[in-house]
Design a protein around this motif. Structure first.
Motif, PDB file in Angstrom:
ATOM      1  N   PHE A 212       0.826  -1.202   0.000  1.00 44.37           N
ATOM      2  CA  PHE A 212       0.000   0.000   0.000  1.00 44.37           C
ATOM      3  C   PHE A 212       0.862   1.254   0.000  1.00 44.37           C
ATOM      4  N   HIS A 213       1.898   1.273   0.803  1.00 43.44           N
ATOM      5  CA  HIS A 213       2.763   2.461   0.862  1.00 43.44           C
ATOM      6  C   HIS A 213       3.514   2.676  -0.445  1.00 43.44           C
ATOM      7  N   GLN A 214       3.934   1.597  -1.081  1.00 42.28           N
ATOM      8  CA  GLN A 214       4.593   1.722  -2.377  1.00 42.28           C
ATOM      9  C   GLN A 214       3.647   2.308  -3.416  1.00 42.28           C
ATOM     10  N   MET A 215       2.392   1.848  -3.370  1.00 37.63           N
ATOM     11  CA  MET A 215       1.408   2.348  -4.320  1.00 37.63           C
ATOM     12  C   MET A 215       1.115   3.828  -4.074  1.00 37.63           C
ATOM     13  N   MET A 216       0.961   4.231  -2.803  1.00 35.52           N
ATOM     14  CA  MET A 216       0.627   5.628  -2.495  1.00 35.52           C
ATOM     15  C   MET A 216       1.782   6.573  -2.831  1.00 35.52           C
ATOM     16  N   THR A 239       4.893   9.800   3.401  1.00 33.90           N
ATOM     17  CA  THR A 239       4.770   9.676   1.943  1.00 33.90           C
ATOM     18  C   THR A 239       4.012  10.866   1.373  1.00 33.90           C
ATOM     19  N   LEU A 240       2.908  11.246   2.020  1.00 35.85           N
ATOM     20  CA  LEU A 240       2.159  12.423   1.575  1.00 35.85           C
ATOM     21  C   LEU A 240       3.008  13.679   1.716  1.00 35.85           C
ATOM     22  N   ARG A 276       4.415  21.372   6.050  1.00 38.61           N
ATOM     23  CA  ARG A 276       4.735  21.393   4.623  1.00 38.61           C
ATOM     24  C   ARG A 276       3.507  21.634   3.748  1.00 38.61           C
ATOM     25  N   ALA A 277       2.314  21.370   4.292  1.00 36.97           N
ATOM     26  CA  ALA A 277       1.058  21.593   3.557  1.00 36.97           C
ATOM     27  C   ALA A 277       0.217  22.601   4.336  1.00 36.97           C
ATOM     28  N   PRO A 278       0.537  23.877   4.246  1.00 39.85           N
ATOM     29  CA  PRO A 278      -0.115  24.893   5.095  1.00 39.85           C
ATOM     30  C   PRO A 278      -1.611  25.062   4.837  1.00 39.85           C
TER      31      PRO A 278
END
Length: 439
Positions: A212-216, A239-240, A276-278
């Motif tokens: 799942f992590h590889q896919m995301m 990952t995100l 990082r994503a304000p």
């Protein structure tokens, strides 16, 4: 000299094409068919590509004759005007008969094949509530459908911007393989929005899956991600953070009682992502997960929570209490929380004071929807606080549960409260209050 024998034309005959298309936009298949027969001008307008950019197709598990005709008409139009299609929505309505799924699979195979050949515009695909773990899906039919869908996603992956497969209910391997088909051509996906809520079957600990992590990690431009809490882990948040922080705006997270939700997630992982994503906002929906110790593991102070929904249905436990959640847990989001929805069975625990204090503490709370055992005076005190500017609510929706069978007195009090605050309600508040007798 005028010829008075000529029939007078209807003003509709002189209506500009752009206006005709606006009118025809609201017609269903049957009415568009009839309109196309009126005259050449209307027939030409009906064939305008702008009318066929969006399409919703309903598949009924036990269709009536009218439902069958509507489906046939929708499919015919899709084959005829499929080249204009930009947004396709497939809906399944009550598919309870095992004979339904083979027909659905064959129909979808033909539909996918036609769109692959004729369409170069599709940017949005939604197929909700497939329920592929249900008994109506035989193994052969299920495998063939997934193969067809995977091939279609692979062919359309370069253009797709939105994908909704909510309620597919797949195994971990099947789900990851299907999503991976979006990245087969380029090894990464440019999807901006994906809905995989209830995408995996119940009880699956997706958060521990390397696959799942590889896919995301192949999604590099996510703006909106809707999924279940059983997918959340430090690794996923990282990952995100690495691949989508520059674009990520919204995470919609569902936590269901039957999904694993006790994994350890660090607040620092959430803090790094939020930094990082304000623009990031997180919306939580809890279904029958209401115990304080469970919620405390999930609702970490570092998360920029915009919305919380807590649904308990008929959950009853003498050891359960909602007060710590309302007084200690939710108020930590006083500076970001905008929407709160509660559906509680609290007949043994009054919560009026705690809820009122919460609305005063959360300065940005605009939307409050509560279905619970409350007193009528709760509504009066809430409106009084709003009138005095102590809270910022613009939407108030309250369902008051009562153990009394006769509710005429409560109804009268509510009418008096409405008359007292009528000017405020009519001008500034989306207001709805009702009494529900639980006797």
């Amino acid at each position: 000299m005028e010829d008075n024998n000529e029939p007078e034309q209807s003003p509709w005959a002189h209506l500009p094409d752009v206006c005709l298309r606006c009118v025809f936009h609201w017609l269903d298949n049957r009415d568009r068919t009839n309109a196309a027969l009126v005259c050449k001008k209307w027939n030409w307008a009906i064939h305008s590509g702008s009318l066929w950019r969006r399409r919703t197709i309903m598949f009924y598990g036990q269709p009536s004759r009218e439902d069958t005709l509507e489906l046939q008409s929708a499919l015919w139009y899709l084959r005829k005007f499929g080249k204009y299609l930009e947004r396709l929505e497939i809906k399944l309505w009550n598919p309870s008969n095992p004979a339904f799924t083979p027909k659905f699979q064959v129909t979808m195979r033909g539909l996918f094949s036609h769109l692959v050949k004729s369409n170069s515009r599709l940017v949005s695909l939604s197929i909700e509530y497939l329920g592929l773990d249900c008994f109506i899906w035989e193994n052969v039919t299920r495998a063939q459908f997934l193969k067809n869908l995977s091939t279609f996603l692979k062919r359309m992956s370069k253009r797709l911007d939105y994908l909704n497969l909510k309620g597919a209910r797949l195994t971990l391997e099947e789900g990851c393989e299907l999503l991976n088909s979006l990245t087969c051509l380029t090894n990464e996906s440019s999807l901006s929005e994906i809905n995989i809520e209830d995408f995996f079957s119940f009880h699956v600990p997706v958060f521990s899956s390397t696959l799942f992590h590889q896919m995301m990690s192949k999604f590099h431009s996510l703006v909106v991600l809707t999924f279940n809490y059983n997918c959340i882990s430090d690794k996923l948040l990282n990952t995100l953070w690495k691949h989508s922080a520059h674009s990520l705006c919204t995470l919609n997270i569902k936590c269901h009682i039957h999904d694993p939700h006790r994994q350890a997630v660090r607040g620092t992982s959430w803090a790094n992502l939020a930094k990082r994503a304000p623009k990031l906002s997180v919306n939580f929906f809890f279904e029958r997960v209401t115990k304080h110790d469970h919620l405390a593991r999930i609702l970490l102070v570092e998360i920029p929570v915009r919305s919380i929904s807590l649904w308990s249905y008929n959950f009853r436990d003498p050891d359960w209490t909602m007060k710590p959640t309302l007084t200690n847990l939710i108020p930590v989001y006083w500076h970001v929380l905008q929407k709160l929805t509660l559906r509680l069975n609290n007949d043994y625990e009054p919560l009026d004071d705690e809820l009122l204090q919460l609305t005063l503490s959360c300065q940005r709370l605009l939307f409050l929807k509560v279905w619970a055992f409350l007193s009528v005076t709760f509504v009066e005190r809430l409106l009084q606080n709003r009138a005095e500017g102590k809270c910022s609510l613009t939407t108030i929706k309250v369902g008051i549960y009562t153990a009394r069978e006769e509710t005429s007195e409560e109804d009268r009090l509510l009418r008096d409260i409405y008359r007292r605050f009528k000017c405020l309600i009519d001008s500034e508040i989306n207001y709805f209050v009702v009494i529900h007798s639980m006797a």
